[in-house]
Write a protein that holds these residues in place. Structure first.
Motif, PDB file in Angstrom:
ATOM      1  N   LYS A  28      67.717 -46.494 -20.120  1.00 37.12           N
ATOM      2  CA  LYS A  28      67.676 -47.549 -21.309  1.00 37.12           C
ATOM      3  C   LYS A  28      68.802 -48.514 -21.275  1.00 37.12           C
ATOM      4  CE  LYS A  28      64.630 -44.937 -24.350  1.00 37.12           C
ATOM      5  NZ  LYS A  28      64.393 -44.170 -25.511  1.00 37.12           N
ATOM      6  N   THR A  29      70.112 -47.915 -21.200  1.00 34.74           N
ATOM      7  CA  THR A  29      71.334 -48.719 -21.258  1.00 34.74           C
ATOM      8  C   THR A  29      71.600 -49.431 -20.002  1.00 34.74           C
ATOM      9  OG1 THR A  29      72.380 -46.785 -22.489  1.00 34.74           O
ATOM     10  CG2 THR A  29      73.759 -48.388 -21.444  1.00 34.74           C
ATOM     11  N   ALA A  30      70.970 -48.966 -18.908  1.00 40.74           N
ATOM     12  CA  ALA A  30      71.173 -49.877 -17.781  1.00 40.74           C
ATOM     13  C   ALA A  30      70.342 -51.021 -17.624  1.00 40.74           C
ATOM     14  CB  ALA A  30      70.730 -48.844 -16.545  1.00 40.74           C
ATOM     15  N   ILE A  31      69.063 -50.900 -18.088  1.00 40.50           N
ATOM     16  CA  ILE A  31      67.912 -51.819 -18.263  1.00 40.50           C
ATOM     17  C   ILE A  31      68.230 -52.933 -19.455  1.00 40.50           C
ATOM     18  CG2 ILE A  31      65.477 -52.459 -18.746  1.00 40.50           C
ATOM     19  CD1 ILE A  31      64.758 -49.791 -17.247  1.00 40.50           C
ATOM     20  N   ARG A  32      68.864 -52.395 -20.531  1.00 41.89           N
ATOM     21  CA  ARG A  32      69.429 -53.356 -21.625  1.00 41.89           C
ATOM     22  C   ARG A  32      70.603 -54.216 -21.226  1.00 41.89           C
ATOM     23  NH1 ARG A  32      73.720 -52.748 -24.418  1.00 41.89           N
ATOM     24  NH2 ARG A  32      73.580 -50.612 -24.229  1.00 41.89           N
ATOM     25  N   LYS A  33      71.708 -53.558 -20.199  1.00 40.53           N
ATOM     26  CA  LYS A  33      72.666 -54.315 -19.728  1.00 40.53           C
ATOM     27  C   LYS A  33      72.229 -55.505 -18.842  1.00 40.53           C
ATOM     28  CE  LYS A  33      76.667 -51.188 -20.233  1.00 40.53           C
ATOM     29  NZ  LYS A  33      77.577 -50.333 -19.472  1.00 40.53           N
ATOM     30  N   PHE A  34      70.826 -55.148 -17.975  1.00 40.23           N
ATOM     31  CA  PHE A  34      70.290 -56.011 -17.196  1.00 40.23           C
ATOM     32  C   PHE A  34      69.815 -57.266 -17.863  1.00 40.23           C
ATOM     33  CE2 PHE A  34      66.490 -57.611 -15.326  1.00 40.23           C
ATOM     34  CZ  PHE A  34      66.935 -58.263 -14.043  1.00 40.23           C
ATOM     35  N   SER A  84      68.235 -41.804 -22.016  1.00 36.66           N
ATOM     36  CA  SER A  84      69.267 -42.974 -22.522  1.00 36.66           C
ATOM     37  C   SER A  84      70.115 -43.646 -21.430  1.00 36.66           C
ATOM     38  CB  SER A  84      70.233 -41.929 -23.450  1.00 36.66           C
ATOM     39  OG  SER A  84      71.178 -42.867 -23.806  1.00 36.66           O
ATOM     40  N   GLU A  85      70.490 -42.927 -20.353  1.00 40.30           N
ATOM     41  CA  GLU A  85      71.288 -43.935 -19.299  1.00 40.30           C
ATOM     42  C   GLU A  85      70.343 -45.161 -18.763  1.00 40.30           C
ATOM     43  OE1 GLU A  85      72.401 -41.205 -16.263  1.00 40.30           O
ATOM     44  OE2 GLU A  85      74.510 -40.550 -17.664  1.00 40.30           O
ATOM     45  N   ASN A  88      67.255 -34.344 -19.759  1.00 41.87           N
ATOM     46  CA  ASN A  88      66.078 -35.640 -19.672  1.00 41.87           C
ATOM     47  C   ASN A  88      66.313 -36.566 -20.467  1.00 41.87           C
ATOM     48  OD1 ASN A  88      64.663 -34.161 -17.728  1.00 41.87           O
ATOM     49  ND2 ASN A  88      62.974 -33.427 -18.995  1.00 41.87           N
ATOM     50  N   LYS A  89      66.804 -36.064 -21.941  1.00 42.73           N
ATOM     51  CA  LYS A  89      67.311 -37.030 -23.002  1.00 42.73           C
ATOM     52  C   LYS A  89      68.396 -37.973 -22.586  1.00 42.73           C
ATOM     53  CE  LYS A  89      68.507 -36.999 -27.802  1.00 42.73           C
ATOM     54  NZ  LYS A  89      68.708 -36.137 -28.833  1.00 42.73           N
ATOM     55  N   ALA A  90      69.299 -37.520 -21.957  1.00 41.32           N
ATOM     56  CA  ALA A  90      70.515 -38.073 -21.396  1.00 41.32           C
ATOM     57  C   ALA A  90      70.133 -39.015 -20.050  1.00 41.32           C
ATOM     58  CB  ALA A  90      71.685 -37.072 -20.952  1.00 41.32           C
ATOM     59  N   VAL A  91      69.457 -38.519 -19.430  1.00 42.54           N
ATOM     60  CA  VAL A  91      69.113 -39.546 -18.457  1.00 42.54           C
ATOM     61  C   VAL A  91      68.192 -40.609 -18.682  1.00 42.54           C
ATOM     62  CG1 VAL A  91      67.555 -39.574 -16.092  1.00 42.54           C
ATOM     63  CG2 VAL A  91      69.073 -37.678 -16.495  1.00 42.54           C
ATOM     64  N   ARG A 121      70.989 -53.774  -9.313  1.00 46.36           N
ATOM     65  CA  ARG A 121      71.383 -52.425  -8.318  1.00 46.36           C
ATOM     66  C   ARG A 121      71.468 -51.325  -9.084  1.00 46.36           C
ATOM     67  NH1 ARG A 121      73.598 -56.849  -5.383  1.00 46.36           N
ATOM     68  NH2 ARG A 121      75.621 -56.421  -6.381  1.00 46.36           N
ATOM     69  N   HIS A 122      72.295 -51.375 -10.162  1.00 44.61           N
ATOM     70  CA  HIS A 122      72.672 -50.242 -10.908  1.00 44.61           C
ATOM     71  C   HIS A 122      71.564 -49.689 -11.684  1.00 44.61           C
ATOM     72  CE1 HIS A 122      75.157 -47.500 -13.354  1.00 44.61           C
ATOM     73  NE2 HIS A 122      74.559 -48.180 -14.492  1.00 44.61           N
ATOM     74  N   ALA A 123      70.612 -50.502 -12.101  1.00 40.74           N
ATOM     75  CA  ALA A 123      69.403 -50.083 -12.859  1.00 40.74           C
ATOM     76  C   ALA A 123      68.457 -49.209 -11.966  1.00 40.74           C
ATOM     77  CB  ALA A 123      68.664 -51.127 -13.618  1.00 40.74           C
ATOM     78  N   SER A 124      68.263 -50.070 -10.828  1.00 37.27           N
ATOM     79  CA  SER A 124      67.220 -49.571  -9.487  1.00 37.27           C
ATOM     80  C   SER A 124      67.630 -48.242  -9.311  1.00 37.27           C
ATOM     81  CB  SER A 124      67.291 -50.506  -8.584  1.00 37.27           C
ATOM     82  OG  SER A 124      66.624 -51.655  -8.776  1.00 37.27           O
ATOM     83  N   ARG A 125      69.136 -47.958  -9.207  1.00 41.69           N
ATOM     84  CA  ARG A 125      69.706 -46.750  -8.632  1.00 41.69           C
ATOM     85  C   ARG A 125      69.249 -45.513  -9.797  1.00 41.69           C
ATOM     86  NH1 ARG A 125      73.662 -45.220  -4.654  1.00 41.69           N
ATOM     87  NH2 ARG A 125      74.305 -43.689  -6.407  1.00 41.69           N
TER      88      ARG A 125
END
Length: 110
Positions: free
Chosen positions: A49-55, A46-47, A41-44, A72-76
């Motif tokens: 947060k990273t996707a939303i930060r990149k957006f 973290s991913e 859960n921690k890894a997911v 699209r990436h963050a939504s997935r």
């Protein structure tokens, strides 16, 4: 006058590395399962947060193409987190709505 107050340790150590050792076989197994799930859960998260930060970074830069790709990436990632039970479906819907709104504002401005 008064002696300096020294913080005393908590009677029960709440640090993860000082967890209590179970002596029941089923509880030992449950503890292992819980730890694996916690790390997953921690890894997911973290991913996510990273996707939303990149957006957000792409949106702040004003790059429409990159913003849509990151949307699209963050939504997935949000949908996958819901399917794995890491976050609630309403939380994912709210986050997707917020980033989609931001992307639409950026597209309308260009």
């Amino acid at each position: 006058m008064w002696a300096r107050q020294v913080p005393r340790p908590h009677p029960i150590d709440l640090r993860p590395e000082a967890s209590f050792v179970a002596n029941i076989k089923s509880q030992i197994k449950r503890n292992k399962q819980n730890e694996k799930a916690r790390l997953r859960n921690k890894a997911v998260k973290s991913e996510l947060k990273t996707a939303i930060r990149k957006f957000r970074e792409a949106a702040e830069a004003g790059d429409v193409e990159a913003t849509l790709a990151e949307l699209r990436h963050a939504s997935r990632k949000l949908d996958k987190a819901v399917s794995k039970g890491v976050i609630h479906k309403n939380q994912a819907a709210n986050r997707k709505s917020a980033i989609a709104k931001r992307a639409a504002e950026l597209q309308a401005a260009k």
